[in-house]
Design an enzyme around this catalytic site. Sequence first.
Site, PDB file in Angstrom:
ATOM      1  CG  HIS A   1       5.086   7.545   4.774  1.00  0.00           C
ATOM      2  ND1 HIS A   1       5.612   7.050   3.595  1.00  0.00           N
ATOM      3  CD2 HIS A   1       3.757   7.386   4.684  1.00  0.00           C
ATOM      4  CE1 HIS A   1       4.624   6.617   2.826  1.00  0.00           C
ATOM      5  NE2 HIS A   1       3.492   6.794   3.465  1.00  0.00           N
TER       6      HIS A   1
ATOM      7  CG  HIS B   1       0.393   6.263   8.065  1.00  0.00           C
ATOM      8  ND1 HIS B   1      -0.283   7.228   7.348  1.00  0.00           N
ATOM      9  CD2 HIS B   1       1.089   5.537   7.155  1.00  0.00           C
ATOM     10  CE1 HIS B   1      -0.022   7.076   6.059  1.00  0.00           C
ATOM     11  NE2 HIS B   1       0.823   6.064   5.917  1.00  0.00           N
TER      12      HIS B   1
ATOM     13  N   GLY C   1       0.778  -1.231   0.000  1.00  0.00           N
ATOM     14  CA  GLY C   1       0.000   0.000   0.000  1.00  0.00           C
ATOM     15  C   GLY C   1       0.805   1.275   0.000  1.00  0.00           C
ATOM     16  CD  GLN C   2       6.784   2.772   0.708  1.00  0.00           C
ATOM     17  OE1 GLN C   2       7.125   1.594   0.701  1.00  0.00           O
ATOM     18  NE2 GLN C   2       7.605   3.758   1.029  1.00  0.00           N
ATOM     19  CB  THR C   3       1.001   5.931  -2.571  1.00  0.00           C
ATOM     20  OG1 THR C   3       0.771   6.661  -1.374  1.00  0.00           O
ATOM     21  CG2 THR C   3      -0.087   4.886  -2.749  1.00  0.00           C
ATOM     22  CB  VAL C   4       4.987   8.852  -0.543  1.00  0.00           C
ATOM     23  CG1 VAL C   4       6.239   9.720  -0.504  1.00  0.00           C
ATOM     24  CG2 VAL C   4       3.779   9.672  -1.000  1.00  0.00           C
TER      25      VAL C   4
END
Length: 127
Positions: free
Chosen positions: A96, A98, A89-92
């Site tokens: 990071h 959450h 699910g990583q998009t950047v």
Amino acid sequence: MSTCIFCDKVASGEALLQNELAIAFFDSFPVSRGHVLIIPRRHAETFFDLTDDELVAMKHLAFEVKALLDEQFHPDGYNIGLNCREAGGQTVFHCHMHVIPRYKGDVPDPTGGVRTILPGGNYRKKL
């Protein structure tokens, strides 16, 4: 200018909280009131690419973020999460973490927490 939006955040000096190796800022697309991201200053793609010192720095910021969110938003609980790689699910593709404040009644049944991200993710049921 960098091609990484999080590296740009580091370069801008824009931070809610920070230390020598990591910064924290409110998520631009929050899933709850007070949703914060914590990132390493160094561009590292995933949690598994971090140094021990970066992990410790991010952990310390997580506790500082919690204290700030407790005071400002008074959440009833938290989810802490890291998405690693596209299938996760990583998009950047800059690591990071959450920090997601949770509030009583924000979902009908919070049982299982992060286990419910996949269909059928009921922790009471064996796969």
